[in-house]
Design a protein around this motif. Structure first.
Motif, short mmCIF file in Angstrom:
data_model
loop_
_atom_site.label_atom_id
_atom_site.label_comp_id
_atom_site.label_asym_id
_atom_site.label_seq_id
_atom_site.Cartn_x
_atom_site.Cartn_y
_atom_site.Cartn_z
N GLN A 167 0.83 -1.20 0.00
CA GLN A 167 0.00 0.00 0.00
C GLN A 167 0.87 1.26 0.00
N ILE A 168 1.98 1.23 0.74
CA ILE A 168 2.88 2.39 0.75
C ILE A 168 3.54 2.57 -0.61
N SER A 169 4.00 1.47 -1.21
CA SER A 169 4.69 1.57 -2.51
C SER A 169 3.76 2.05 -3.61
N ALA A 170 2.45 1.81 -3.44
CA ALA A 170 1.48 2.27 -4.44
C ALA A 170 1.09 3.73 -4.24
N THR A 171 1.57 4.36 -3.17
CA THR A 171 1.27 5.76 -2.89
C THR A 171 2.57 6.56 -2.92
N PRO A 172 2.89 7.21 -4.04
CA PRO A 172 4.19 7.87 -4.19
C PRO A 172 4.52 8.85 -3.07
N ASP A 173 3.53 9.61 -2.61
CA ASP A 173 3.81 10.60 -1.56
C ASP A 173 4.25 9.93 -0.27
N LEU A 174 3.60 8.83 0.08
CA LEU A 174 3.98 8.11 1.30
C LEU A 174 5.34 7.44 1.14
N TYR A 175 5.55 6.83 -0.02
CA TYR A 175 6.83 6.15 -0.29
C TYR A 175 8.00 7.13 -0.18
N ALA A 176 7.78 8.35 -0.65
CA ALA A 176 8.87 9.34 -0.67
C ALA A 176 9.29 9.76 0.73
N ILE A 177 8.36 9.76 1.69
CA ILE A 177 8.70 10.24 3.03
C ILE A 177 9.06 9.11 3.99
N CYS A 178 9.01 7.87 3.51
CA CYS A 178 9.32 6.74 4.38
C CYS A 178 10.79 6.74 4.76
N PRO A 179 11.13 6.34 5.97
CA PRO A 179 12.54 6.19 6.36
C PRO A 179 13.23 5.16 5.47
N LEU A 180 14.55 5.25 5.39
CA LEU A 180 15.31 4.33 4.54
C LEU A 180 15.10 2.88 4.96
N GLN A 181 14.93 2.64 6.27
CA GLN A 181 14.72 1.27 6.74
C GLN A 181 13.46 0.68 6.13
N VAL A 182 12.43 1.52 5.95
CA VAL A 182 11.17 1.05 5.36
C VAL A 182 11.33 0.88 3.85
N GLN A 183 12.00 1.83 3.21
CA GLN A 183 12.19 1.73 1.76
C GLN A 183 12.97 0.47 1.40
N ARG A 184 13.93 0.08 2.23
CA ARG A 184 14.68 -1.15 1.95
C ARG A 184 13.73 -2.35 1.89
N GLN A 185 12.78 -2.41 2.83
CA GLN A 185 11.83 -3.52 2.83
C GLN A 185 10.90 -3.45 1.62
N ILE A 186 10.56 -2.25 1.19
CA ILE A 186 9.73 -2.10 -0.01
C ILE A 186 10.49 -2.56 -1.24
N TRP A 187 11.78 -2.19 -1.34
CA TRP A 187 12.58 -2.57 -2.51
C TRP A 187 12.72 -4.08 -2.63
N GLN A 188 12.70 -4.77 -1.49
CA GLN A 188 12.86 -6.22 -1.54
C GLN A 188 11.68 -6.90 -2.22
N ILE A 189 10.51 -6.25 -2.22
CA ILE A 189 9.35 -6.84 -2.89
C ILE A 189 8.97 -6.08 -4.15
N ASN A 190 9.70 -5.00 -4.45
CA ASN A 190 9.39 -4.19 -5.64
C ASN A 190 10.71 -3.79 -6.31
N GLU A 191 11.18 -4.62 -7.22
CA GLU A 191 12.47 -4.38 -7.87
C GLU A 191 12.45 -3.12 -8.74
N ASP A 192 11.29 -2.79 -9.29
CA ASP A 192 11.20 -1.60 -10.15
C ASP A 192 11.53 -0.33 -9.37
N LEU A 193 11.01 -0.21 -8.15
CA LEU A 193 11.32 0.97 -7.33
C LEU A 193 12.79 1.00 -6.96
N PHE A 194 13.36 -0.16 -6.72
CA PHE A 194 14.79 -0.22 -6.40
C PHE A 194 15.63 0.19 -7.61
N ARG A 195 15.24 -0.28 -8.77
CA ARG A 195 15.96 0.10 -10.00
C ARG A 195 15.87 1.60 -10.23
#
Length: 644
Positions: free
Chosen positions: A168-196
């Motif tokens: 849900q966070i990864s599908a909401t750009p505004d929320l994804y942008a303000i997430c701490p790096l620790q959270v973004q790392r967990q998002i990247w593990q399930i969403n390779e496109d955002l990591f790329r």
């Protein structure tokens, strides 16, 4: 009203928990608002937050008198003393604050901030097993800016956020942008496109770093920058390390990017990245990653060789131990080949091969009896075959028929011996055709021979350099960035006009039309040594360079630097062809003064030059990688695979 009543979130949660259930609300509540009922406090209250709260108030104002609506909202949502009465009494402190003319909005906002901060403090001490329940309770309100600190505090501490929340966070750009790096790392593990999307801009920054690129491409150097300091000062590399953290999954993703991009672009920067990212994690002490990478000990040992600019016997034994432990067909060979093919490592190996040959000549030894020479050659040969090995997934050490050590090295050693005993003015013997043939079929023989050429340039051996360059004027060599750049680097401090004529006028200048690498390095030479050149020589070089169809846009920044440096010597009057080439002037009005017949033959009309400039106007000025470059590559095994 939104600011006035936000605190009701906490009260609403308490009531829901007492009722035995938790109501999960969408991030942006938009259901039809219930009417405001006056005279009773026992109906369900709607959270006056965001768009839903605004719609609630708008609906109430459209159905009731404004004063009645205000009174109802104050009764339903205001701060009251706990009581069982039908109409609870107001907190006395509000009357005191009213007397001091403190706005109610400020009171409620300060209360909200205080409660939020207290809740965040409590979250920091909660055990991991309780974070799921409080995240589920508070997550519906994550869209509200005033409350986001609460959810972010939970997410920051949560080491294993449920996928539903991450998606849900990864599908909401505004929320994804303000997430701490620790959270973004967990998002990247399930969403390779955002990591790329996050990694590729940093890779572009890395491969387009002029200072780093210049250092990486030097073959013939005495002082090697300390690898650890070089990594510490590389901003893009440090950001990539920070993005990975301790996640083996993200590390595997990044290695996959490097392999795929290397195969698709043939850019050696990605070999450097394969080695540097591992050693940067080593420097940072991230044992969770580098200890499970089977290439770590080998890369660590090779990094020490680069740092010391020599391959000591003990290092050879250590690398051989790690290397021999890997069986044939193991994909790890592909990663080892990339690490060896890193220009910093490859150039170190080339220098050591040549130095060993010189020692053998001094000691009257035979190349085939030197085990160090044989092993370093085998290692370098592996690195030079990295592109084909990874592209075709053929993980095997390149076959060696023994002719390199038994035939090529003795031929080159004879040439080195001849240079040692030959007088300065004496012409060298004709270059052995077999030596040239070896260079054409063996990448390793070619690399070592090119390094030998550089040593003869440094020695100002005019006849020897002329003989070698005449035989080495192949398209492959003329596109070799490391050799051409190193050639110019060695030539810049040399004031001997004869060696300059051989290298610049007779070798490089005639091939500027077919090699962007040669064109760029010639401009670098002119910019650096223009004070030692006459104006006629400068104009002659520029006329020849601008008469060819090399992409002008890729060179525009260099030409602009040249115009700035030589502004007192170059103008539209004596070099109209240059301004036409850059699209800064129309038809040239005068001929270029030349100094040689060759320069006269290479002149072209102003219209032809202008047409060539227009044809290349859309060329990119820097190397940029995109998501398409990372496609079509087989997925490599993860680093914690038992056979990798």
């Amino acid at each position: 009203e939104r600011l006035l009543l936000t605190h009701e979130v906490v009260m609403e949660q308490q009531q829901q928990e007492k009722g035995g259930g938790v109501a999960v609300l969408p991030p942006t509540p938009t259901p039809a608002p219930p009417p405001v009922v006056s005279g009773s406090t026992h109906h369900q209250r709607y959270p006056l937050l965001g768009k839903g709260g605004a719609e609630y108030i708008r609906h109430a104002l459209s159905t009731k008198q404004p004063r009645q609506v205000f009174e109802d909202i104050q009764t339903l949502y205001g701060l009251h003393l706990p009581t069982d009465e039908e109409q609870p009494s107001r907190l006395p402190v509000l009357d005191l604050l009213d007397l001091h003319k403190v706005p109610r909005a400020k009171v409620y906002m300060q209360l909200l901030m205080h409660l939020r901060d207290r809740l965040v403090q409590r979250i920091e001490t909660l055990p991991q097993e309780e974070l799921d329940s409080i995240l589920e309770t508070t997550f519906p309100f994550i869209a509200y800016e005033e409350l986001q600190d609460v959810q972010m505090a939970i997410l920051r501490r949560h080491t294993s956020i449920p996928h539903a929340f991450l998606q849900q966070i990864s599908a909401t750009p505004d929320l994804y942008a303000i997430c701490p790096l620790q959270v973004q790392r967990q998002i990247w593990q399930i969403n390779e496109d955002l990591f790329r999307d996050k990694v590729f801009p940093l890779l572009n920054q890395y491969i387009n770093s002029a200072e780093f690129d210049s250092c990486m491409n030097e073959m013939h150097v005495d002082d090697i920058p300390d690898p650890t300091k070089r990594r510490e000062q590389n901003v893009a590399l440090q950001k990539l390390v920070n993005m990975i953290g301790t996640s083996v999954t993200l590390y595997n993703m990044m290695l996959h990017f490097f392999r795929t991009l290397f195969v698709n672009t043939k850019n050696l920067h990605f070999c450097t990245m394969r080695a540097e990212i591992l050693m940067a994690l080593h420097d940072a002490g991230v044992t969770a990653i580098y200890e499970v990478d089977p290439c770590h000990k080998f890369a660590w040992c090779l990094d020490a060789c680069v740092r010391d600019n020599t391959v000591e016997p003990r290092r050879i034994k250590e690398m051989q131990t790690y290397f021999d432990a890997i069986g044939g067909g193991d994909p790890v060979l592909g990663d080892l080949a990339m690490i060896v093919n890193d220009p910093f490592a490859a150039h170190t190996l080339v220098r050591n091969i040549f130095n060993l040959l010189c020692e053998l000549v001094d000691q009257e030894g035979m190349p085939r009896t030197n085990t160090a020479l044989a092993y370093i050659s085998q290692l370098l040969n592996l690195g030079l075959h990295a592109p084909a090995m990874i592209e075709h997934q053929n993980f095997a050490v390149p076959a060696d028929d023994g002719t390199l050590v038994s035939v090529f090295f003795p031929m080159l050693a004879i040439r080195i011996l001849e240079d040692m005993v030959r007088e300065d003015e004496e012409l060298p013997s004709p270059l052995d055709p077999d030596l040239v043939a070896f260079c054409e079929k063996s990448p390793l023989a070619n690399k070592v021979t090119l390094y030998y050429v550089l040593t003869r340039v440094q020695a100002k051996d005019v006849p020897g350099v002329k003989d070698l360059l005449t035989a080495m004027a192949t398209p492959t060599i003329l596109q070799d960035v490391s050799f051409i750049q190193s050639l110019i680097t060695l030539l810049i401090p040399i004031k001997d006009a004869q060696i300059r004529t051989v290298v610049i006028d007779e070798y490089l200048l005639p091939h500027a039309h077919s090699s962007l690498v040669v064109h760029k390095q010639l401009l670098r030479f002119i910019i650096t040594v223009h004070a030692r050149l006459s104006t006629r020589e400068v104009l002659h070089y520029l006329q020849v360079l601008t008469s060819v169809s090399t992409d002008s846009d890729k060179l525009r920044s260099i030409y602009e630097m040249l115009l700035e440096r030589l502004s007192t010597r170059i103008s539209e009057h004596n070099a109209p062809f240059l301004f036409v080439y850059l699209g800064l002037l129309g038809q040239p009005s005068q001929e270029l003064p030349t100094t040689t017949a060759e320069a006269s033959e290479s002149e072209s009309t102003g219209g032809e030059v202008q047409q060539q400039a227009e044809e290349t106007l859309s060329a990119p000025t820097t190397t940029n990688i995109s998501a398409g470059d990372a496609d079509t590559s087989p997925q490599p095994p993860p680093i914690d695979h038992p056979h990798s």
